[in-house]
Design a protein around this motif. Structure first.
Motif, PDB file in Angstrom:
ATOM      1  N   ALA A   1       0.835  -1.210   0.000  1.00  0.00           N
ATOM      2  CA  ALA A   1       0.000   0.000   0.000  1.00  0.00           C
ATOM      3  C   ALA A   1       0.867   1.255   0.000  1.00  0.00           C
TER       4      ALA A   1
ATOM      5  N   THR B   1      -4.496   7.501  -1.498  1.00  0.00           N
ATOM      6  CA  THR B   1      -4.427   6.046  -1.572  1.00  0.00           C
ATOM      7  C   THR B   1      -5.437   5.413  -0.615  1.00  0.00           C
ATOM      8  N   GLN B   2      -5.573   5.995   0.565  1.00  0.00           N
ATOM      9  CA  GLN B   2      -6.535   5.483   1.545  1.00  0.00           C
ATOM     10  C   GLN B   2      -7.960   5.599   1.027  1.00  0.00           C
TER      11      GLN B   2
ATOM     12  N   MET C   1      -8.501   2.860  -1.494  1.00  0.00           N
ATOM     13  CA  MET C   1      -8.697   1.571  -0.827  1.00  0.00           C
ATOM     14  C   MET C   1     -10.091   1.473  -0.201  1.00  0.00           C
ATOM     15  N   SER C   2     -10.548   2.543   0.413  1.00  0.00           N
ATOM     16  CA  SER C   2     -11.864   2.524   1.058  1.00  0.00           C
ATOM     17  C   SER C   2     -12.994   2.368   0.051  1.00  0.00           C
TER      18      SER C   2
ATOM     19  N   GLY D   1     -12.859  -1.036  -1.378  1.00  0.00           N
ATOM     20  CA  GLY D   1     -13.327  -1.977  -0.366  1.00  0.00           C
ATOM     21  C   GLY D   1     -14.841  -2.090  -0.330  1.00  0.00           C
TER      22      GLY D   1
ATOM     23  N   THR E   1      -0.488  -9.768  -3.202  1.00  0.00           N
ATOM     24  CA  THR E   1       0.106  -8.443  -3.362  1.00  0.00           C
ATOM     25  C   THR E   1       0.621  -8.228  -4.782  1.00  0.00           C
TER      26      THR E   1
ATOM     27  N   VAL F   1      -5.068  -3.198  -6.365  1.00  0.00           N
ATOM     28  CA  VAL F   1      -5.837  -2.875  -5.156  1.00  0.00           C
ATOM     29  C   VAL F   1      -6.779  -4.019  -4.767  1.00  0.00           C
TER      30      VAL F   1
ATOM     31  N   ILE G   1      -7.028  -6.131  -1.089  1.00  0.00           N
ATOM     32  CA  ILE G   1      -8.212  -6.204  -0.234  1.00  0.00           C
ATOM     33  C   ILE G   1      -8.559  -7.665   0.043  1.00  0.00           C
TER      34      ILE G   1
ATOM     35  N   MET H   1     -11.067   0.237   4.643  1.00  0.00           N
ATOM     36  CA  MET H   1      -9.799  -0.449   4.409  1.00  0.00           C
ATOM     37  C   MET H   1      -8.661   0.492   4.797  1.00  0.00           C
ATOM     38  N   ALA H   2      -8.850   1.797   4.622  1.00  0.00           N
ATOM     39  CA  ALA H   2      -7.811   2.760   4.985  1.00  0.00           C
ATOM     40  C   ALA H   2      -7.554   2.718   6.484  1.00  0.00           C
TER      41      ALA H   2
ATOM     42  N   LEU I   1      -5.721  -0.465   7.313  1.00  0.00           N
ATOM     43  CA  LEU I   1      -4.297  -0.366   6.979  1.00  0.00           C
ATOM     44  C   LEU I   1      -3.538   0.444   8.031  1.00  0.00           C
TER      45      LEU I   1
END
Length: 174
Positions: A30, A44-45, A48-49, A52, A81, A122, A126, A161-162, A165
């Protein structure tokens, strides 16, 4: 119980797949993603959210149509990954991919081509988080508390997800 609490529970369960190395790899990936983008960690967060939330909806739909074991198998096959375009195609129709890309564009300011190129990275990340609760003795078993907690959440649209992380990073002192 939140997603991170489920992951910590899996870390403490000797029969669950979760381990500090797996979480560390996810956090590093990440962080590398943020660096590759040249974007802030917040961007980036957000990516990811939003992703997600879409992953949750797609997996919930898959579970209602194909059952828990099918969802666990998908998570096991595509969590990782490394980029996996098949994971994106297996979860989202072209229309859903476009909706996801549009939502991320609106929330982050990233262009659609960049987002489209990031989805194969991404989505497996997840899924890898969700894989942490997988039973090591019987990986196809549908009793994965992390995955179940993720899919059975309250539906408030907040699949953070943020936050997960961030908490995992603090947990591992990174």
């Amino acid at each position: 119980m939140g997603l991170f609490d489920q992951i910590v529970g899996a870390l403490n369960d000797p029969q669950a797949q979760a381990n500090a190395g797996q979480l560390g790899n996810l956090i590093n990936t990440a962080q590398q993603l943020s660096t590759q983008l040249g974007a802030s960690p917040e961007t980036t967060q957000t990516l990811m959210s939003v992703a997600g939330g879409y992953v949750r909806s797609a997996l919930q739909e898959k579970r209602s149509q194909e059952g828990d074991e099918s969802v666990q198998t998908f998570v096991n096959e595509h969590g990782g990954t490394n980029p996996d375009p098949v994971a994106v195609q297996g979860l989202f129709s072209p229309q859903q991919q476009n909706q996801l890309i549009e939502t991320v564009c609106q929330r982050t300011g990233l262009d659609s081509q960049t987002i489209q190129s990031l989805l194969p990275m991404v989505v497996p990340m997840i899924l890898n988080f969700l894989q942490t609760g997988t039973n090591t003795q019987n990986p196809r078993q549908a009793q994965n508390p992390v995955l179940s907690g993720f899919l059975d959440a309250d539906g408030d649209g907040d699949v953070d997800m943020a936050d997960t992380l961030k908490m995992a990073s603090k947990f591992l002192n990174r």
